[in-house]
Design a protein around this motif. Structure first.
Motif, PDB file in Angstrom:
ATOM      1  N   ARG A   2       0.840  -1.197   0.000  1.00 57.23           N
ATOM      2  CA  ARG A   2       0.000   0.000   0.000  1.00 57.23           C
ATOM      3  C   ARG A   2       0.876   1.249   0.000  1.00 57.23           C
ATOM      4  O   ARG A   2       2.021   1.220   0.445  1.00 57.23           O
ATOM      5  N   ALA A   3       0.308   2.343  -0.479  1.00 53.70           N
ATOM      6  CA  ALA A   3       1.072   3.590  -0.590  1.00 53.70           C
ATOM      7  C   ALA A   3       1.595   4.058   0.765  1.00 53.70           C
ATOM      8  O   ALA A   3       2.749   4.478   0.879  1.00 53.70           O
ATOM      9  N   ASP A   4       0.761   3.989   1.807  1.00 55.62           N
ATOM     10  CA  ASP A   4       1.220   4.444   3.121  1.00 55.62           C
ATOM     11  C   ASP A   4       2.278   3.510   3.693  1.00 55.62           C
ATOM     12  O   ASP A   4       3.236   3.959   4.331  1.00 55.62           O
ATOM     13  N   ALA A   5       2.157   2.217   3.439  1.00 56.80           N
ATOM     14  CA  ALA A   5       3.158   1.256   3.907  1.00 56.80           C
ATOM     15  C   ALA A   5       4.481   1.478   3.181  1.00 56.80           C
ATOM     16  O   ALA A   5       5.554   1.431   3.789  1.00 56.80           O
ATOM     17  N   LYS A   6       4.395   1.743   1.879  1.00 62.61           N
ATOM     18  CA  LYS A   6       5.617   2.007   1.093  1.00 62.61           C
ATOM     19  C   LYS A   6       6.296   3.281   1.589  1.00 62.61           C
ATOM     20  O   LYS A   6       7.516   3.327   1.729  1.00 62.61           O
ATOM     21  N   LYS A   7       5.496   4.300   1.892  1.00 66.01           N
ATOM     22  CA  LYS A   7       6.043   5.556   2.407  1.00 66.01           C
ATOM     23  C   LYS A   7       6.744   5.306   3.747  1.00 66.01           C
ATOM     24  O   LYS A   7       7.856   5.797   3.971  1.00 66.01           O
ATOM     25  N   ASN A   8       6.101   4.544   4.638  1.00 62.32           N
ATOM     26  CA  ASN A   8       6.716   4.231   5.936  1.00 62.32           C
ATOM     27  C   ASN A   8       8.014   3.457   5.753  1.00 62.32           C
ATOM     28  O   ASN A   8       9.013   3.725   6.426  1.00 62.32           O
ATOM     29  N   GLN A  11      10.688   5.798   4.463  1.00 63.10           N
ATOM     30  CA  GLN A  11      11.058   6.733   5.532  1.00 63.10           C
ATOM     31  C   GLN A  11      11.926   6.029   6.577  1.00 63.10           C
ATOM     32  O   GLN A  11      12.939   6.564   7.018  1.00 63.10           O
ATOM     33  N   VAL A  38       7.131   6.955  13.221  1.00 63.81           N
ATOM     34  CA  VAL A  38       6.262   5.777  13.179  1.00 63.81           C
ATOM     35  C   VAL A  38       6.401   5.038  14.510  1.00 63.81           C
ATOM     36  O   VAL A  38       7.364   5.255  15.252  1.00 63.81           O
ATOM     37  N   THR A  42       5.250  -0.584  13.777  1.00 64.51           N
ATOM     38  CA  THR A  42       5.362  -0.371  12.329  1.00 64.51           C
ATOM     39  C   THR A  42       6.757  -0.744  11.856  1.00 64.51           C
ATOM     40  O   THR A  42       6.921  -1.404  10.820  1.00 64.51           O
ATOM     41  N   HIS A  46       7.791  -4.003   9.137  1.00 58.35           N
ATOM     42  CA  HIS A  46       8.641  -3.920   7.950  1.00 58.35           C
ATOM     43  C   HIS A  46       9.952  -4.688   8.137  1.00 58.35           C
ATOM     44  O   HIS A  46      10.456  -5.296   7.189  1.00 58.35           O
TER      45      HIS A  46
END
Length: 193
Positions: A2-8, A11, A38, A42, A46
């Motif tokens: 997901r976009a938010d997971a990829k961003k996290n 980051q 985060v 989280t 990852h």
């Protein structure tokens, strides 16, 4: 992803690179999560282990060292290619305090997340050594394991304040010891990096 997971994920890696460069490979995972804004959960979603984070962080750089060896195989004399790779490896491994121990442990542990990347990088350096040996430019009683150990030792020495300023000189001494006497260029070894 997901976009938010990829961003996290991105980051976390960016922050991990910065924190590990500052504090070394034993940096606090809690500090990395906090700086990445985060939660610790989280981070662990990852990267379930510190080693998994290191593998993600270091894989691209290990791959660059492998690619550098391939480039040197075709663009430089065998002796120059070997010395240049040795200097590049030392500079890279010195970037993160403590990474040498992680690499040495990973080489010996096939279950390690870093194992494949480390073995591939060592193999690339070994090819350069073998090429120099075949050309009669390097000692034949040194193998890839020796080269990796010597380079890793030099990178570790770079972390020691008492000798850090002599790292280039010590690198030249080791490179000079690996090369055969007919192909040593003591005055130019330091210029390879």
């Amino acid at each position: 992803m997901r976009a938010d997971a990829k961003k996290n994920y991105e980051q976390l890696l960016a922050v991990a690179e910065s924190v590990i460069a500052e504090q070394g490979v034993d940096a606090s995972l809690r500090d990395i999560a906090r700086r990445a804004d985060v939660g610790l959960a989280t981070l662990f979603r990852h990267f379930p282990t510190r080693e998994a984070m290191l593998e993600a962080l270091l894989r691209a750089q290990f791959d660059e060292m492998t690619a550098r060896a391939v480039e040197l195989e075709t663009s430089a004399s065998p002796a120059d290619a070997l010395v240049s790779w040795l200097h590049d490896f030392i500079a890279y491994a010195h970037k993160y305090r403590g990474v040498v121990a992680a690499m040495m442990n990973a080489i010996e542990d096939p279950q390690s997340a870093l194992h494949t990347s480390c073995v591939t990088m060592r193999t690339a350096g070994t090819r350069l050594l073998n090429r120099a040996q075949s050309a009669g430019m390097a000692r034949t009683d040194v193998d890839g394991t020796d080269l990796f150990a010597l380079a890793s030792s030099l990178a570790w020495l770079g972390d020691q304040a008492a000798v850090a300023e002599r790292l280039d000189h010590l690198s030249d001494v080791v490179a000079s010891a690996i090369l055969t006497s007919a192909h040593r260029n003591d005055g130019a070894l330091g210029e390879q990096s």
